[in-house]
Scaffold this motif. Structure first.
Motif, short mmCIF file in Angstrom:
data_model
loop_
_atom_site.label_atom_id
_atom_site.label_comp_id
_atom_site.label_asym_id
_atom_site.label_seq_id
_atom_site.Cartn_x
_atom_site.Cartn_y
_atom_site.Cartn_z
N ARG A 299 -41.73 -6.83 118.97
CA ARG A 299 -40.97 -5.74 118.34
C ARG A 299 -39.68 -6.27 117.72
N GLY A 302 -40.16 -8.21 114.40
CA GLY A 302 -40.44 -7.40 113.22
C GLY A 302 -41.64 -7.84 112.43
N ASP A 325 -48.70 -5.48 116.99
CA ASP A 325 -47.99 -4.96 115.82
C ASP A 325 -46.55 -4.66 116.24
N PRO A 326 -45.56 -5.00 115.42
CA PRO A 326 -44.17 -4.77 115.84
C PRO A 326 -43.82 -3.30 116.03
N ARG A 327 -44.58 -2.43 115.40
CA ARG A 327 -44.27 -1.00 115.50
C ARG A 327 -45.20 -0.29 116.49
N ASP A 328 -46.50 -0.56 116.41
CA ASP A 328 -47.47 0.17 117.23
C ASP A 328 -47.92 -0.58 118.47
N ARG A 377 -49.88 -5.65 109.48
CA ARG A 377 -48.90 -4.84 108.77
C ARG A 377 -47.64 -5.67 108.58
#
Length: 802
Positions: A299, A302, A325-328, A377
């Motif tokens: 996370r 990024g 994934d850095p977001r999910d 992503r």
């Protein structure tokens, strides 16, 4: 016997040099020549078998001695024991060499030089397909450093290159054996052996230029961490499991931060089993803390992180790659499909307490369930689908091909090549094998290993950047993301191995088919068939003949261009209506014009009282046979026939059976034996009465067209007559007609490809086995009809069911 032994030794030494790559890449075309030349002179099957076994063992010693040493280091049986194991097992691990020796022995004295080389090469490739190898090695892998030669792997994988190499070696061996023959029998095999590498390079140059011309849609910049921390088991014993994991993570996180700080990085890639426990399913509180630490690092970075770890479910545990994934967070796992036999996975039928006591180091991982693509992503809202592959997975081409079919745009390789630490040759072979996955799929590849060789591989199989073995390194590689063309290797899968087996069986069956004694009755039958006067013919002047050649040439060249574009290029440049217009203008109209030309010049020929009478279209020609100069057309364009010269001038008579008519006129065919056999077999062959041009070209395409059109109507409009009800009868009928026309175009191209394959195969067999030309024609024509009339509907049904 001494000469044969020296020949085996010479080939083994050349193969050992060839396997090391570099400047020795050209040796692949000549390394087998001494051995193959000796096999052809062996007196018995037993001697050929012994030669094949000896060649396999020396090949293993020259090329794979490092593997024996690596096995020894892993199992503790000693270097001598490991090398001895590899050498003694060579007839089982390299059976293609034994198969090639037996094939060469069978073909010697039975076949001409062209088919003899085909049999040996087909036996080699078919055996490698039927008996897959642990390391996936093949002769063709040695061509990886050759930028142009390796490109043909996109047609059918590395077996295509291996086939070419064995062909050239066998042809050169034949040329060497016949170098002193008065008949100059060395010329044909030498010419073939010299032409094939040139053709291979020509294809590679064209393909490489085509790849460079593809637009770059994005770039993927990946930081690969090669930490050079190996021998986890020893470190665990010395320092404890947690301390080892702690060191590994700290090292990877530190090197990754350095990459992020240095500049733009789109993703991070860590090697196989870098996190040697289950991620996301911790076994302890300490494991949960480490999991959270890795997720938090992703996370904070990024950018996506792909790393090697373990996964488990109710069935057991897997060697896996996790995609964060850095977001999910965790997007999922790819589970290694091909765990290494014994060291990682033991089949259930073999596993048990006795095996575990005998091999305490045997693994317990389960195989995964195939390729899987994930979306990376990237910063800026970009997204690139990628497919991870773990270690031995990149030895199996079907995984990369399936990933390409799933829409992957790049391959991510994760490996632990620590057992190659003392043997860089093994690591280089693994990299070369992995690089061919990019050639076959036209997908770029970034590949990280624990201690080398990590590398960046372009879509043409070139290794742009790589690390050294046994070093700690941070490799930041950038690959171009393009819309990859669908190669034949991806579209058709591993077709070349079965093709080679079928080719081998065809030649063997044709050669061994029981001969039938025709005697005088058989000869009389031939003459009766040839002298069944009058004969239907087409009577053309030389000028009209060349007009027919032009019409046929335009239609044939257009079909060839369509086929080439569909097979090797980007068919999207041909929009459906443009494709239909081109087909009508350049195929349908020239074909119709040629049909009308033949009808206008239809004639009948008859032999009466020593005079050849030809009459048709208001014209007549009478030529005394004694003063007649008659010769067969050397090229069957615009059809098979005879060129007749007499006092009345020149004429071309197109006939189905020109060779038989020549014999009836008391003349011999002034043609090479193979060419005469080809023309005779072609003329005498009669297909079934129902296989007519109008049925094949117009009526049969209606069957798949209506099937596909009905399916389209259900999908787009909810029912068979949905478009009729929505837009009226005209729209429905126009749509149906366009689908029919589209299938006419597609099947015309397919039929042209089948025809080219059949004619090329018939010509090759007639040249190598003239007595079997008629039988080959019957078998190949029947097979082509089955593929066309049965294969097309079966393919359509399978596509719908899939």
């Amino acid at each position: 016997m001494l000469r044969a032994s020296l020949a085996i030794l010479a080939s083994a030494l050349l193969l050992g040099m060839y396997a090391r790559g570099g400047f020795a890449v050209s040796l692949g075309f000549v390394a087998l020549v001494p051995w193959l030349a000796s096999v052809a002179t062996l007196p018995s099957w037993r001697a050929a078998l012994a030669s094949g076994i000896a060649m396999a063992m020396l090949f293993a010693l020259a090329v794979f001695a490092w593997f024996g040493d690596a096995v020894a280091a892993y199992t503790g049986i000693g270097t001598a024991g490991g090398i001895a194991l590899v050498v003694l097992a060579a007839p089982l691990t390299q059976p293609q060499i034994v198969a090639a020796a037996l094939a060469a022995r069978w073909a010697a004295g039975r076949l001409g030089p062209v088919l003899r080389a085909v049999v040996v090469a087909a036996a080699w490739v078919a055996c490698e397909w039927a008996c897959p190898k642990l390391l996936g090695d093949s002769l063709g892998h040695g061509l990886q450093p050759a930028a142009w030669w390796r490109q043909a792997a996109d047609l059918g994988g590395v077996p295509v290159l291996t086939f070419v190499l064995v062909l050239c070696n066998q042809w050169l061996a034949d040329a060497w054996r016949h170098r002193r023959d008065a008949s100059r029998g060395w010329r044909l095999p030498l010419a073939c052996a010299l032409a094939l590498p040139v053709l291979l390079a020509g294809y590679g140059a064209w393909r490489s230029a085509q790849l460079r011309a593809l637009p770059v849609e994005d770039t993927l910049r990946v930081a690969m961490v090669q930490a050079n921390i190996v021998d986890y088991e020893r470190l665990r014993r010395e320092r404890g499991a947690y301390a080892v994991v702690r060191e590994v993570l700290d090292t990877h996180v530190g090197m990754s931060r350095a990459a992020l700080d240095a500049g733009r990085v789109d993703a991070l890639l860590w090697s196989e089993t870098v996190y040697p426990t289950t991620f996301g399913k911790p076994r302890s509180e300490a494991g949960a803390e480490l999991d959270a630490e890795i997720a938090g690092f992703a996370r904070g970075a990024g950018v996506p992180l792909v790393f090697g770890t373990y996964d488990r479910d109710a069935a057991g545990e897997y060697n896996a790659a996790a995609v964060l994934d850095p977001r999910d967070g965790l997007l999922g796992f790819y589970r290694k499909t091909h765990p290494f036999p014994l060291t990682e996975h033991v089949p259930g039928w073999l596993d048990g307490p006795r095996l575990r006591r005998l091999l305490p180091w045997a693994g317990t991982w389960l195989p995964g369930d195939g390729a899987r693509s994930f979306p990376l992503r990237l910063p800026g809202g970009r997204e690139v689908p990628v497919a991870p592959m773990i270690c031995l997975d990149d030895v199996h081409p079907e995984l990369a091909r399936e990933a390409a079919r799933q829409g992957a745009r790049a391959l991510l390789g994760l490996s632990n090549d620590a057992w190659f630490s003392a043997h860089p040759q093994g690591a280089r072979l693994h990299l070369a094998v992995a690089a061919f996955r990019s050639v076959e799929t036209r997908l770029p590849q970034v590949r990280v290993t624990t201690n080398g060789i990590s590398a960046v591989v372009d879509a043409d199989g070139g290794i742009r950047d790589a690390t050294a073995m046994g070093t700690r390194a941070l490799l930041v590689g950038e690959v171009a993301v393009r819309t990859a063309p669908v190669t034949r290797a991806v579209a058709w899968g591993g077709w070349f191995g079965p093709f080679a087996l079928g080719l081998l069986l065809l030649v063997v069956v044709l050669r061994q088919w029981p001969r039938r004694s025709t005697g005088n009755a058989g000869q009389a039958g031939l003459v009766a068939a040839a002298t069944s006067w009058p004969l239907a013919t087409t009577w053309l002047s030389p000028r009209w003949r060349w007009a027919g050649v032009l019409l046929q040439g335009v239609a044939g060249a257009t079909l060839a261009a369509f086929a080439g574009l569909w097979l090797f290029g980007d068919a999207s440049v041909l929009k459906p209506m443009l494709q239909l217009r081109l087909f009508v203008a350049l195929v349908a109209l020239p074909t119709a014009a040629w049909w009308l030309l033949r009808r206008a010049h239809a004639a009948r020929a008859e032999l009466r009282e020593g005079t050849l009478h030809v009459q048709g279209g208001g014209r007549s020609l009478r030529l005394p046979v004694a003063a007649l100069d008659v010769r067969p057309l050397r090229l069957p364009f615009p059809g098979t026939g005879l060129r007749v010269r007499g006092e009345g001038g020149d004429a071309v008579l197109l006939l189905r059976e020109p060779i038989d008519v020549l014999h009836a006129l008391g003349r011999s065919a002034d043609l090479p034996r193979g060419c005469a056999a080809y023309l005779a077999a072609r003329g005498r062959h009669r297909g079934p009465r129902w296989d007519r041009a109008w049925l094949r070209t117009l009526l049969f395409p209606l069957l798949p067209a209506m099937f596909a059109f009905r399916l389209h109507q259900h999908i787009a409009y909810g029912g068979t007559f949905g478009e009729w009800q929505t837009f009226g009868a005209t729209a429905w009928l126009t749509g149906a007609a366009l689908w029919w026309a589209g299938w006419i175009v597609g099947l015309a191209v397919f039929a042209a490809v089948l025809r080219a394959v059949v004619e090329a195969a018939c010509l090759a067999i007639a040249w190598g086995m003239p007595a079997r030309a008629a039988l080959a024609r019957r078998l190949l024509e029947g097979g082509a009809r089955a593929v066309y009339y049965l294969g097309v509907p079966a393919w359509l049904v399978l596509r719908v069911l899939a």
